[in-house]
Scaffold this motif. Sequence first.
Motif, PDB file in Angstrom:
ATOM      1  N   SER A  89       4.257 -10.862   4.718  1.00 15.50           N
ATOM      2  CA  SER A  89       4.803 -12.228   4.241  1.00 15.50           C
ATOM      3  C   SER A  89       3.895 -13.110   3.765  1.00 15.50           C
ATOM      4  O   SER A  89       4.093 -13.846   2.997  1.00 15.50           O
ATOM      5  CB  SER A  89       5.647 -12.834   5.490  1.00 15.50           C
ATOM      6  OG  SER A  89       6.607 -11.918   6.070  1.00 15.50           O
ATOM      7  N   LYS A  90       2.660 -13.035   4.440  1.00 18.09           N
ATOM      8  CA  LYS A  90       1.583 -13.841   3.997  1.00 18.09           C
ATOM      9  C   LYS A  90       0.858 -13.590   2.481  1.00 18.09           C
ATOM     10  O   LYS A  90       0.549 -14.159   1.698  1.00 18.09           O
ATOM     11  CB  LYS A  90       0.548 -14.295   4.978  1.00 18.09           C
ATOM     12  CG  LYS A  90      -0.594 -15.141   4.424  1.00 18.09           C
ATOM     13  CD  LYS A  90      -1.495 -15.271   5.719  1.00 18.09           C
ATOM     14  CE  LYS A  90      -2.436 -16.366   5.426  1.00 18.09           C
ATOM     15  NZ  LYS A  90      -3.514 -16.536   6.532  1.00 18.09           N
ATOM     16  N   TYR A  91       0.714 -12.113   2.472  1.00 14.16           N
ATOM     17  CA  TYR A  91      -0.043 -11.639   1.516  1.00 14.16           C
ATOM     18  C   TYR A  91       0.897 -10.471   0.991  1.00 14.16           C
ATOM     19  O   TYR A  91       0.737  -9.382   1.407  1.00 14.16           O
ATOM     20  CB  TYR A  91      -1.248 -10.837   1.891  1.00 14.16           C
ATOM     21  CG  TYR A  91      -2.337 -12.044   2.246  1.00 14.16           C
ATOM     22  CD1 TYR A  91      -2.875 -13.077   1.694  1.00 14.16           C
ATOM     23  CD2 TYR A  91      -2.539 -11.921   3.597  1.00 14.16           C
ATOM     24  CE1 TYR A  91      -3.796 -14.044   2.266  1.00 14.16           C
ATOM     25  CE2 TYR A  91      -3.685 -12.770   4.237  1.00 14.16           C
ATOM     26  CZ  TYR A  91      -4.118 -13.613   3.488  1.00 14.16           C
ATOM     27  OH  TYR A  91      -5.025 -14.652   4.123  1.00 14.16           O
ATOM     28  N   ALA A  92       1.498 -10.572  -0.293  1.00 16.91           N
ATOM     29  CA  ALA A  92       2.413  -9.740  -1.069  1.00 16.91           C
ATOM     30  C   ALA A  92       1.716  -8.684  -1.748  1.00 16.91           C
ATOM     31  O   ALA A  92       1.614  -8.775  -3.192  1.00 16.91           O
ATOM     32  CB  ALA A  92       3.576 -10.620  -1.938  1.00 16.91           C
ATOM     33  N   VAL A  93       0.801  -7.893  -1.166  1.00 10.72           N
ATOM     34  CA  VAL A  93      -0.096  -6.833  -1.883  1.00 10.72           C
ATOM     35  C   VAL A  93       0.749  -5.999  -2.760  1.00 10.72           C
ATOM     36  O   VAL A  93       1.918  -5.748  -2.519  1.00 10.72           O
ATOM     37  CB  VAL A  93      -1.097  -6.065  -0.644  1.00 10.72           C
ATOM     38  CG1 VAL A  93      -1.877  -7.346  -0.002  1.00 10.72           C
ATOM     39  CG2 VAL A  93      -0.175  -5.445   0.109  1.00 10.72           C
ATOM     40  N   GLY A  94      -0.009  -5.475  -3.635  1.00  8.60           N
ATOM     41  CA  GLY A  94       0.552  -4.538  -4.602  1.00  8.60           C
ATOM     42  C   GLY A  94       0.617  -3.014  -4.060  1.00  8.60           C
ATOM     43  O   GLY A  94       1.415  -2.404  -4.698  1.00  8.60           O
ATOM     44  N   GLY A  95      -0.109  -2.730  -3.185  1.00 10.16           N
ATOM     45  CA  GLY A  95      -0.175  -1.479  -2.505  1.00 10.16           C
ATOM     46  C   GLY A  95      -0.899  -1.184  -1.456  1.00 10.16           C
ATOM     47  O   GLY A  95      -1.633  -1.948  -0.875  1.00 10.16           O
ATOM     48  N   ILE A  96      -0.552  -0.297  -0.761  1.00 12.14           N
ATOM     49  CA  ILE A  96      -1.400   0.118   0.655  1.00 12.14           C
ATOM     50  C   ILE A  96      -1.850   1.632   0.620  1.00 12.14           C
ATOM     51  O   ILE A  96      -0.966   2.432   0.225  1.00 12.14           O
ATOM     52  CB  ILE A  96      -0.576   0.029   1.770  1.00 12.14           C
ATOM     53  CG1 ILE A  96       0.239  -1.556   2.108  1.00 12.14           C
ATOM     54  CG2 ILE A  96      -1.149   0.277   3.034  1.00 12.14           C
ATOM     55  CD1 ILE A  96       0.848  -1.705   2.985  1.00 12.14           C
ATOM     56  N   TYR A  97      -3.158   1.925   0.742  1.00 16.43           N
ATOM     57  CA  TYR A  97      -3.869   3.296   0.765  1.00 16.43           C
ATOM     58  C   TYR A  97      -3.731   3.786   2.117  1.00 16.43           C
ATOM     59  O   TYR A  97      -4.433   3.039   2.870  1.00 16.43           O
ATOM     60  CB  TYR A  97      -5.008   3.107  -0.096  1.00 16.43           C
ATOM     61  CG  TYR A  97      -5.813   4.546   0.004  1.00 16.43           C
ATOM     62  CD1 TYR A  97      -5.347   5.545  -0.874  1.00 16.43           C
ATOM     63  CD2 TYR A  97      -6.735   4.720   1.068  1.00 16.43           C
ATOM     64  CE1 TYR A  97      -6.089   6.442  -0.810  1.00 16.43           C
ATOM     65  CE2 TYR A  97      -7.275   5.916   1.067  1.00 16.43           C
ATOM     66  CZ  TYR A  97      -7.195   6.872  -0.015  1.00 16.43           C
ATOM     67  OH  TYR A  97      -7.702   7.886   0.024  1.00 16.43           O
ATOM     68  N   TYR A  98      -3.229   5.060   2.598  1.00 12.07           N
ATOM     69  CA  TYR A  98      -3.189   5.388   3.813  1.00 12.07           C
ATOM     70  C   TYR A  98      -4.255   6.683   3.798  1.00 12.07           C
ATOM     71  O   TYR A  98      -4.185   7.635   3.014  1.00 12.07           O
ATOM     72  CB  TYR A  98      -1.848   6.069   4.228  1.00 12.07           C
ATOM     73  CG  TYR A  98      -0.928   4.883   4.290  1.00 12.07           C
ATOM     74  CD1 TYR A  98      -0.700   4.055   5.820  1.00 12.07           C
ATOM     75  CD2 TYR A  98      -0.023   4.394   3.354  1.00 12.07           C
ATOM     76  CE1 TYR A  98       0.344   3.128   5.648  1.00 12.07           C
ATOM     77  CE2 TYR A  98       0.908   3.380   3.487  1.00 12.07           C
ATOM     78  CZ  TYR A  98       1.044   2.664   4.662  1.00 12.07           C
ATOM     79  OH  TYR A  98       1.935   1.676   4.857  1.00 12.07           O
ATOM     80  N   SER A  99      -5.057   6.861   4.919  1.00 16.31           N
ATOM     81  CA  SER A  99      -5.674   7.995   5.210  1.00 16.31           C
ATOM     82  C   SER A  99      -5.481   8.883   6.092  1.00 16.31           C
ATOM     83  O   SER A  99      -4.544   8.473   6.944  1.00 16.31           O
ATOM     84  CB  SER A  99      -7.264   7.480   5.309  1.00 16.31           C
ATOM     85  OG  SER A  99      -7.523   6.587   6.368  1.00 16.31           O
ATOM     86  N   THR A 100      -6.021   9.832   6.628  1.00 14.42           N
ATOM     87  CA  THR A 100      -5.830  10.770   7.748  1.00 14.42           C
ATOM     88  C   THR A 100      -5.670  10.019   9.116  1.00 14.42           C
ATOM     89  O   THR A 100      -4.935  10.199   9.817  1.00 14.42           O
ATOM     90  CB  THR A 100      -6.957  11.767   7.740  1.00 14.42           C
ATOM     91  OG1 THR A 100      -7.073  12.414   6.579  1.00 14.42           O
ATOM     92  CG2 THR A 100      -6.531  12.980   8.909  1.00 14.42           C
ATOM     93  N   LYS A 101      -6.394   8.827   9.288  1.00 11.90           N
ATOM     94  CA  LYS A 101      -6.358   8.219  10.501  1.00 11.90           C
ATOM     95  C   LYS A 101      -5.057   7.560  10.777  1.00 11.90           C
ATOM     96  O   LYS A 101      -4.709   7.115  11.935  1.00 11.90           O
ATOM     97  CB  LYS A 101      -7.502   7.357  10.854  1.00 11.90           C
ATOM     98  CG  LYS A 101      -7.454   6.053  10.037  1.00 11.90           C
ATOM     99  CD  LYS A 101      -8.549   5.130  10.201  1.00 11.90           C
ATOM    100  CE  LYS A 101      -8.623   4.079   9.135  1.00 11.90           C
ATOM    101  NZ  LYS A 101      -9.901   2.995   9.501  1.00 11.90           N
ATOM    102  N   ASN A 102      -4.243   7.345   9.745  1.00  7.54           N
ATOM    103  CA  ASN A 102      -2.907   6.718   9.785  1.00  7.54           C
ATOM    104  C   ASN A 102      -1.795   7.655   9.997  1.00  7.54           C
ATOM    105  O   ASN A 102      -0.787   7.453  10.104  1.00  7.54           O
ATOM    106  CB  ASN A 102      -2.639   6.011   8.598  1.00  7.54           C
ATOM    107  CG  ASN A 102      -3.752   4.834   8.140  1.00  7.54           C
ATOM    108  OD1 ASN A 102      -4.326   4.950   6.991  1.00  7.54           O
ATOM    109  ND2 ASN A 102      -3.847   4.018   8.956  1.00  7.54           N
ATOM    110  N   ILE A 103      -2.422   8.977  10.132  1.00  5.57           N
ATOM    111  CA  ILE A 103      -1.079  10.095  10.068  1.00  5.57           C
ATOM    112  C   ILE A 103      -1.255  10.692  11.464  1.00  5.57           C
ATOM    113  O   ILE A 103      -2.382  11.344  11.676  1.00  5.57           O
ATOM    114  CB  ILE A 103      -1.413  11.254   8.910  1.00  5.57           C
ATOM    115  CG1 ILE A 103      -1.284  10.132   7.685  1.00  5.57           C
ATOM    116  CG2 ILE A 103      -0.264  12.091   9.366  1.00  5.57           C
ATOM    117  CD1 ILE A 103      -1.778  11.223   6.335  1.00  5.57           C
TER     118      ILE A 103
END
Length: 429
Positions: free
Chosen positions: A144-158
Amino acid sequence: MEDRDRISSSERDERREIRRQRRIRSQIIAYSVMGVFVIVFVAVIALGISKATGFIQEMNASYEASLEASKVEAEPAAVSSPDENITEAEVSSTENMLDTIVDTCLSEMPLEDKVAGLFMISPEQLTGADAVIKAGNATQDALSKYAVGGIYYSTKNIKDEAQLTDMISSTVNMSKYPLFIATSEVGGSGSKVASGLSLDMPASPSQLAAEGSPEKAHETAETVSNYLNRYGFNLNFGINANLSDSEQSFGTDQAVVSSMVAQTVTGLDTYGVSSCLQFFPEISDSGTTAEGMADILAPFKAGIDAGADMIMVCASASSGITQDDTPSCLSSAVVTDLLRGQLGYQGVIITDTLSDETILERYSDGDAAVAAIQAGADMIFIPGNFEESYNGVLAAVQSGVISEDRINESLTRIYRVKYASRVDEIASE
């Protein structure tokens, strides 16, 4: 999930040609339509702000309704029979719709959101958590504060399939705008998702190059695209277009690498996953001049011709081009003159990680981000400190160091990629 039917080679080639022609036509039509929009914009102003606002709101509502109606399980696009041709009118209609969607989206976007939309960051940078495996209140508040364009996920997020699918789906639903949901699935040990979920590991680029079969590279990319799409990813950073003998590269023969890169791009596109070529122009500084880079640039040109949506410019210097040690992703000679100018690339250009030591030793986070935009980059990837980088770019726009038109230029490229697949679905109904 049931296995998808295998696509025949002829069908795949036919669909690839259709999409290639659409991309070529879209580049031509985009510039032609730009003049029309200027005229329309002036006319709308003349009709009054209230009428313009009403029109935009009606168009948004209509488009969102169309998107909801078009949501179906992801599968390869249907292929027309040989005697069915896509008419110029159909292509023009699709392109006009895409241009209208992008133009309307940007016209309603506040400056703060525009600047945030230039950033591709990790979920940890977004929320401040150590390792994000769920999208909760912290993610919602941050988006809501930062409408970023993309998010990058790595193995630690899975952790597992259900967790990954739910986290991505929730994140997408929390965002005000379409997101790039990205990872690096390069094959072999560099595959983040296959490693995190203990899936059958796709062949590495070096293995595919050893087999010498571009068709196998296409099939592998198609398999990767299938499961990335299933979990919610729409962007893969896993195409190394450098000439190298590492596991994550297709080798040192430019003809082989070019063919493999092109087939990987089209294979990923099978299930709607955008591709990012790395690391332009080369991963380490050879001191080679632009005139001597024919072999080095050939795989990137092959990927561009195949329809790569994004290219990452490396952090290392290209002293033969710049005549100094400026990081390539912060150099207009590399980004604008070589990639945009000489290679004619019109897609999204993203920086290498701005948290790279060679950059942080010489630039503040804000200065590095500003330099990247001034050099011609469209997106900033994993800065050292996201908030400082964001504030640096925002301040530069507010003070006039960077024009808002320059920001809009990059956002137009970004949103054309984000909305292109949705317009295709609507147009094909």
